[in-house]
Design an enzyme around this catalytic site. Structure first.
Site, short mmCIF file in Angstrom:
data_model
loop_
_atom_site.label_atom_id
_atom_site.label_comp_id
_atom_site.label_asym_id
_atom_site.label_seq_id
_atom_site.Cartn_x
_atom_site.Cartn_y
_atom_site.Cartn_z
CD GLU A 5 42.41 82.04 58.12
OE1 GLU A 5 43.54 81.40 57.71
OE2 GLU A 5 41.42 81.59 58.08
CG ASP A 35 37.60 84.51 59.42
OD1 ASP A 35 37.36 84.97 58.41
OD2 ASP A 35 38.40 83.43 59.33
#
Length: 330
Positions: free
Chosen positions: A53, A110
């Site tokens: 991330e 993500d």
């Protein structure tokens, strides 16, 4: 008349330049606080570990600030330390003080998404096909290992392992990075990305739980298509789900999907907005939003009067990252 238009035009140009300069100052502060010399982004609120991330966020910030040297440094470290040769994705977590820094071999979609998105933007900005090829390889791997049809929807699982429980799947709606998916669709022309966008928006429309009518950080989708807060995590609209309206706003600034967030936050004065709320019990956090949480609130509420983007010495990695992402979305 022409003179007035000329003055207005110059004012707009000056504002854009000043905003770019301020964003650049914030990026320099961000690098000073969180970017190590080798290209690793540290999570100062989590024992200085690193994860995909953070690497992906920072790669995108570097592109948007036209900082190729930092981009290459971050990308090089990510490839060398987090790349999974078996599936083309990335190990999600790196602990520098552990005997085995990468203990969990799973990915986090993500992080993978932001890495691929930043590479796509970098390839376009700096006219480098190697970035584009790397981005394409990651997006193909995401589709192959993380995208499934379930409960009547096309969904992207949060990781390749551990989220498909047969009778239901666990989803993290803050991993629905709609603007990235749109760019992947534009480049590849694959319908899977448009399916993910359309079905992701439909699912968000159903994830309106409790009195606040907001999604939980983690949500279970069952085979019959219904959704509930996932039992494996606290049923909170909290530090994960705060990114849901951020990405919706980034993708479609006037989206009707933003209305529940505006309605909830609109119940409170800005400085008295709870940091999170339990969507099952409706209990709010005993402390208020600050830092990056407020930056997302301001973005969604259309509050542009909070001054220049600043990364303070006291700010932890996640708060600073939310501020920077809200700035990019704005």
């Amino acid at each position: 008349m022409w003179q007035r238009c000329k003055v207005l035009m110059m004012a707009v140009i000056a504002l854009v330049i000043s905003q770019q300069a301020l964003a650049g100052q914030a990026w320099e502060s961000y690098k000073t606080r969180f970017l190590m010399a080798d290209g690793r982004i540290i999570d100062t609120g989590n024992n200085s570990i690193s994860h995909t991330e953070g690497q992906g966020f920072a790669m995108m910030m570097a592109v948007r600030n036209n900082d190729r040297a930092s981009f290459d440094k971050i990308w090089r470290w990510t490839q060398q330390n987090l790349k999974n040769p078996d599936n083309g994705l990335f190990y999600w977590r790196y602990n520098p003080v552990a005997a085995q820094p990468v203990a969990d071999k799973n990915n986090a979609t993500d992080g993978d998404t932001f890495i691929a998105w930043a590479l796509l933007k970098a390839g376009d900005l700096w006219h480098d096909d190697s970035y584009l090829k790397a981005s394409d390889a990651i997006t193909r791997a995401l589709v192959e290992h993380n995208v499934i049809n379930f409960g009547g929807y096309r969904v992207m699982l949060p990781g390749a392992k551990g989220f498909n429980l047969n009778s239901y799947v666990n989803l993290n709606p803050s991993y629905f990075v709609f603007p990235a998916w749109q760019d992947f669709a534009n480049r590849s022309h694959l319908t899977v990305w448009r399916d993910l966008i359309n079905d992701g928006q439909k699912l968000l429309g159903k994830m309106r739980f409790g009195n606040p009518q907001l999604p939980a950080d983690w949500v279970s989708l069952y085979a019959d298509g219904h959704v509930v807060p996932a039992k494996e995590w606290p049923a909170r609209f909290s530090y994960d789900a705060i990114r849901v309206p951020l990405y919706v706003k980034w993708f479609t600034p006037a989206s009707p999907l933003l209305e529940p967030y505006k309605a909830w936050w609109g119940r409170f004065a800005r400085a008295q907005t709870p940091a999170w709320v339990n969507v099952t019990t409706n209990d709010p956090a005993p402390y208020m939003m600050e830092g990056g949480l407020l930056a997302v609130r301001d973005l969604v509420m259309g509050d542009n009067a909070q001054g220049e983007l600043q990364i303070t010495q006291q700010e932890d990695y996640y708060s600073a990252s939310l501020k920077m992402l809200a700035g990019l979305a704005r």
